[in-house]
Scaffold this motif. Structure first.
Motif, PDB file in Angstrom:
ATOM      1  N   UNK B  23      -5.828 -25.318  -3.135  1.00 39.01           N
ATOM      2  CA  UNK B  23      -6.346 -26.317  -2.209  1.00 39.01           C
ATOM      3  C   UNK B  23      -6.284 -25.918  -0.752  1.00 39.01           C
ATOM      4  N   UNK B  24      -5.505 -24.896  -0.428  1.00 36.69           N
ATOM      5  CA  UNK B  24      -5.347 -24.537   0.985  1.00 36.69           C
ATOM      6  C   UNK B  24      -6.682 -24.156   1.611  1.00 36.69           C
ATOM      7  N   UNK B  25      -7.510 -23.491   0.844  1.00 34.97           N
ATOM      8  CA  UNK B  25      -8.804 -23.080   1.389  1.00 34.97           C
ATOM      9  C   UNK B  25      -9.933 -23.711   0.581  1.00 34.97           C
ATOM     10  N   UNK B  26      -9.653 -24.831  -0.060  1.00 39.12           N
ATOM     11  CA  UNK B  26     -10.660 -25.523  -0.849  1.00 39.12           C
ATOM     12  C   UNK B  26     -10.949 -24.766  -2.132  1.00 39.12           C
ATOM     13  N   UNK B  27     -12.219 -24.656  -2.462  1.00 34.86           N
ATOM     14  CA  UNK B  27     -12.612 -23.941  -3.680  1.00 34.86           C
ATOM     15  C   UNK B  27     -12.943 -22.482  -3.384  1.00 34.86           C
ATOM     16  N   UNK B  30     -14.824 -22.894   1.971  1.00 33.07           N
ATOM     17  CA  UNK B  30     -14.817 -23.923   3.008  1.00 33.07           C
ATOM     18  C   UNK B  30     -14.179 -23.453   4.307  1.00 33.07           C
ATOM     19  N   UNK B  31     -13.175 -22.602   4.209  1.00 29.47           N
ATOM     20  CA  UNK B  31     -12.427 -22.196   5.404  1.00 29.47           C
ATOM     21  C   UNK B  31     -12.921 -20.891   5.992  1.00 29.47           C
ATOM     22  N   UNK B  34     -12.990 -20.187   9.693  1.00 25.26           N
ATOM     23  CA  UNK B  34     -11.768 -20.321  10.482  1.00 25.26           C
ATOM     24  C   UNK B  34     -10.637 -19.404  10.034  1.00 25.26           C
ATOM     25  N   UNK B 308      -0.419 -25.955   3.528  1.00 25.22           N
ATOM     26  CA  UNK B 308      -0.992 -26.831   4.549  1.00 25.22           C
ATOM     27  C   UNK B 308      -1.129 -26.181   5.915  1.00 25.22           C
ATOM     28  N   UNK B 310      -2.873 -23.734   6.508  1.00 28.63           N
ATOM     29  CA  UNK B 310      -4.312 -23.432   6.599  1.00 28.63           C
ATOM     30  C   UNK B 310      -5.088 -24.638   7.119  1.00 28.63           C
ATOM     31  N   UNK B 311      -4.572 -25.824   6.886  1.00 33.66           N
ATOM     32  CA  UNK B 311      -5.276 -27.030   7.324  1.00 33.66           C
ATOM     33  C   UNK B 311      -4.952 -27.361   8.783  1.00 33.66           C
TER      34      UNK B 311
END
Lengths: 310, 329
Positions: B23-27, B30-31, B34, B308, B310-311
Motif C-alpha cells: 500500500x505504500x506506493x499503491x498498486x 501511483x507514486x 514523487x 507511511x 511514502x505518503x
C-alpha cells in the motif's frame, strides 16, 4: 504532480484572525481553482499528516496589485486602498499580471504558517493535487457559494470566470466565522480587495432566504462548504424551479437521475469535498468519498465532485 | 544481493534491502511522480482481492499524536481491473513486484492469476492468527511463487508454523491496531476494526461514534512509534526460528536403539530445521529515517519495508532510497 520547495515570503492580515501567507515557489506548476497543495513545514513529522491548502490566486493579493500599478506607471495616491488599486489597473488596461512562482494561502488563526515570524520558513509542497472545477463553456452566469472558512478556491475560481467574461455572484456563508456584524463587515471588506471588480458578492449569516433566487439565476453553481451547506443547496427551491424551467437538461447534458434519484443535471453543481489526506496521490486511500458511482478518492478523483452524485 | 526465497527454485533476489510495504506506493504506479520507485529492492502492492471491494465508508483517516489511524477496508477493484491498469507497469518494472493478496477461498485462484502475470515475482499474505495457517498451506500448494507472510504484532509464536506451512520469508509486522478519541465535531464515524469480507460487503460502525460529541475510533496505526513494535516482534521471531534450528541440531534420541517414534521425531526435527534455517525475516513498520533502517538491519532483518513515510514525506523517502545500506546477511 511534483515536489516543490518554497519559502514563506510574507504574511498579512485577511479577515477576522485569518491571514494570507505568500510563498515563494519558483517551480510551482500552473494550478486550477479547486486543486490543492499538501504542505509540510520543515522536515519534521509533527504533525504527522501534511496540511492541505487551496491556493488563492497570487495575482489577487494587494501586494501584487501595487506592483502591477507601479509597473504600469499609473499614478495613484499613496496609501490607496486595494479597490482603488484594482480600479487603476483595470482602467489602465494592463490587467493583473500572472505571478508565476508565487503562491498565496489563506490560513486559519492557529496555523503556524500565519505567525509573523514564519517568514523565511521553508516548506515542502506536493502540487497540484486533484482536479479543479470545470467551467462549462456554455456558462454565462456562475453562482459561487462558500462557507467563509473555505473561501479560497472560490476566489480563485471567481478570477478564472471573470477572465472568461462570465457573470459571477459569490455568496458567502459567514456563520462559521461570525461573532457579530463587524465580522461580516471585515469579511466583505476583504472580499472587495480580493475579488475582480465585476464579481458581485454578499455575506450572509443565513442563506436560505437569498439562495433560491441566486440558484435560479445561475446556469452553473460551484460551492465550497460542508455537508450541511450542500444539503441546503440540494434542497434549494431555486434549484427545483430552475430545473422545471429548463426541463432538467441545462447545457444539453445528461442528468444524474438514473444513478442517484436526484434531478440535478450532471456538471451543474460542483462542490469541494476534501477529507483528511495522507499522501495526495491515491496510495493510502484515506480520503475516500462515497458517491453514487462508488467510492472515490478526493486526491485523484476530486476534490471537486458533482453534487448530484454525493 | 539479498535472497528472500532461498528455498525456492526461482528465488526472490533484491538488489537493495529497502522495500515498499503493501500500500505504500499503491498498486505500483501511483507514486511514480514523487518516489524513485526503481531504487527499491522490491515493491509490494496494495491489497488485491479476486473480486472488487468497496472498502470502508468515509471517513477513513484520523490523526494521532505522532501518527495516524487508517481504515480503508482494503478497497480495491479486484485482480482483473488492477492487472489491467497496472499490469503494463509491472511487466516493465525492473524492480520485483510482490502482490499482496487477500481473501479466503479465493487465494488459490489469485495465486494462479499472479503466476500468469508478467512482472509478479512473489506474493504477500497476512497471517492474522493460527486459523490462517490452513489458508497459507493451501496457498503454498497452489503456487510455486515465493510467499512472504506478514505476521501481526507479537506474532512470533506463529513464525515457525508459518515457515513450516510454506512461508519463504516472514514480515514483521502488519500495521498494529490502534484507537483514538475524536474531539467533538470531528466527523470520523466509520473507522472500524472489521475487514470487508470476500463479498466486498462493507461494515459500518457509525453507532460507535457520535460525530458531534466525539468518540472512540480504531484503525491501523502508522507512525514512527510503530518501529519499536516491529523491532520487538522481529527479535522474537528471529529467536523463535533460531531455537528450532538449534533444537534440530542438538536432537538426541531418547532410547538406544531408537524407537520408531523417536526416529520419527528426529526426522521431523531435522526437517523443521532445514525448512526454517535461513528463512529471511523482513522488518516492517515505523521506518522514517536511515537510522531506523540501519537499526532494523542490525537487529537481524534481511530487508526493511517502508510504509507511511511514502505518503506523508515522499521526499524524505527518496533521501532514504539514495543511501547505500550495503547487503545484509
Amino acid at each position: 504532480m511534483k515536489h516543490i520547495s518554497c519559502t514563506v515570503a510574507a504574511t498579512a492580515a485577511a479577515f477576522g484572525a485569518r491571514r494570507i501567507v505568500t510563498l515563494s515557489a519558483p517551480d510551482l506548476p500552473r494550478m486550477r481553482a479547486g486543486q490543492l497543495v499538501l504542505a509540510r513545514v520543515n522536515d519534521t513529522l509533527d504533525p504527522y499528516l501534511p496540511a492541505a491548502y487551496f491556493p488563492l490566486p497570487a495575482g489577487a493579493t494587494p501586494q501584487v496589485l501595487r506592483a502591477a500599478v507601479h509597473a504600469a506607471g499609473v499614478g495613484v495616491p499613496a496609501g490607496a486602498t486595494p479597490q482603488v488599486l484594482r480600479a487603476a489597473v483595470h482602467a489602465a488596461g494592463v490587467g493583473v499580471p500572472a505571478r508565476t512562482g508565487e503562491l498565496a494561502l489563506l490560513v486559519e488563526a492557529d496555523d503556524p504558517l500565519g505567525r509573523s515570524d514564519a517568514v523565511g520558513e521553508t516548506l515542502e509542497l506536493i502540487a497540484p493535487v486533484g482536479n479543479g472545477f470545470a467551467l462549462d463553456p456554455a456558462t454565462r452566469r456562475l453562482l459561487l457559494v462558500a462557507a467563509a472558512a473555505r473561501l479560497a478556491p472560490l476566489i480563485a475560481l471567481a478570477h478564472e470566470a471573470s477572465q472568461k467574461q462570465i457573470a459571477v455572484s459569490l455568496l458567502v456563508h459567514s456563520a462559521d466565522v461570525r461573532h457579530g456584524a463587524q465580522d461580516d463587515a471585515d469579511l466583505a471588506a476583504w472580499l472587495s480587495e480580493m475579488l475582480p471588480l465585476d464579481v458581485e458578492y454578499q455575506v450572509a449569516a443565513e442563506l436560505s432566504a437569498v439562495l433560491p433566487g441566486l440558484v435560479g439565476w445561475a446556469d452553473q453553481l460551484c460551492a465550497a462548504g460542508d455537508a450541511e451547506l450542500y444539503a441546503l443547496l440540494k434542497g434549494s427551491a431555486g434549484l427545483e424551479g430552475r430545473m422545471r424551467a429548463v426541463g432538467g437538461r441545462p447545457h444539453g447534458s445528461r442528468t444524474t437521475a438514473r444513478d442517484t434519484g436526484s434531478v440535478l443535471p450532471a456538471g451543474f453543481a460542483q462542490v469541494i469535498v476534501a477529507p483528511l489526506m495522507a499522501c495526495g496521490f491515491g496510495a493510502c486511500q484515506g480520503c475516500a468519498v462515497e458517491t453514487a458511482r462508488g467510492m472515490r478518492l478526493a486526491c485523484v478523483d476530486g476534490p471537486v465532485f458533482d453534487l448530484g452524485e454525493l | 544481493m539479498i535472497e528472500l526465497a532461498p528455498n525456492r527454485k526461482q528465488g526472490l533476489p533484491l538488489a537493495n534491502p529497502l522495500m515498499a510495504a503493501s500500500g505504500a506506493i499503491g498498486f505500483g504506479g501511483e507514486a511514480a511522480d514523487l518516489v524513485a520507485l526503481e531504487r527499491f529492492g522490491a515493491l509490494v502492492t496494495a491489497p488485491i482481492s479476486l473480486r472488487p471491494r468497496h472498502g470502508s465508508a468515509p471517513s477513513r483517516l484520523a490523526p494521532t499524536p505522532g501518527g495516524m489511524l487508517l481504515q480503508t477496508g482494503e478497497q480495491n477493484p479486484g485482480w482483473r481491473r488492477v492487472a489491467e491498469q497496472h499490469g503494463g507497469a509491472w511487466a516493465r518494472s525492473r524492480t520485483p513486484i510482490i502482490a499482496h493478496i487477500i481473501g479466503h477461498t479465493s487465494l488459490g485462484e489469485l495465486a494462479r492469476r499472479a503466476e500468469a502475470t508478467r512482472g509478479i515475482a512473489g506474493l504477500e499474505f497476512d497471517l492474522e492468527g493460527p486459523e490462517s495457517l490452513t489458508l497459507l498451506a493451501a496457498l503454498r500448494r497452489a503456487t510455486e511463487l515465493p510467499i512472504l507472510v506478514r505476521l501481526p504484532y507479537h506474532g512470533a509464536a506463529l513464525a515457525v508454523r508459518a515457515a513450516e506451512a510454506g512461508a519463504d520469508a516472514l514480515v514483521c509486522i502488519a500495521p498494529p491496531r490502534g484507537m483514538t478519541t475524536l474531539e467533538g465535531g470531528q466527523k470520523v464515524p466509520s473507522l472500524q476494526h472489521r475487514r470487508a469480507d470476500d463479498s466486498g460487503v462493507r461494515h459500518r460502525r457509525a453507532d460507535d461514534v457520535s460525530p458531534s460529541a466525539g468518540g472512540l475510533v480504531e484503525g491501523s496505526l502508522f507512525g514512527p512509534l510503530v518501529r519499536a513494535l516491529a523491532m520487538q516482534t522481529l527479535r522474537e521471531t528471529l529467536d523463535a526460528l533460531a531455537a528450532v534450528v538449534r533444537e534440530a541440531g542438538e536432537f538426541v534420541p531418547e532410547a538406544e536403539p531408537p524407537t520408531a517414534s523417536a526416529q520419527y521425531a528426529e526426522q521431523a526435527a531435522n526437517r523443521a530445521g532445514r525448512v526454517i534455517d535461513g528463512v529471511p525475516v523482513i522488518a516492517c513498520g515505523g521506518v522514517h529515517s536511515a537510522e531506523d533502517v540501519e537499526a532494523l538491519l542490525a537487529a537481524g532483518a534481511s530487508a526493511v519495508m517502508v510504509d507511511s513515510l511514502a505518503w506523508v514525506a515522499p521526499r524524505a523517502l527518496n533521501a532514504l532510497l539514495a543511501r547505500d545500506y550495503g547487503q545484509s546477511k
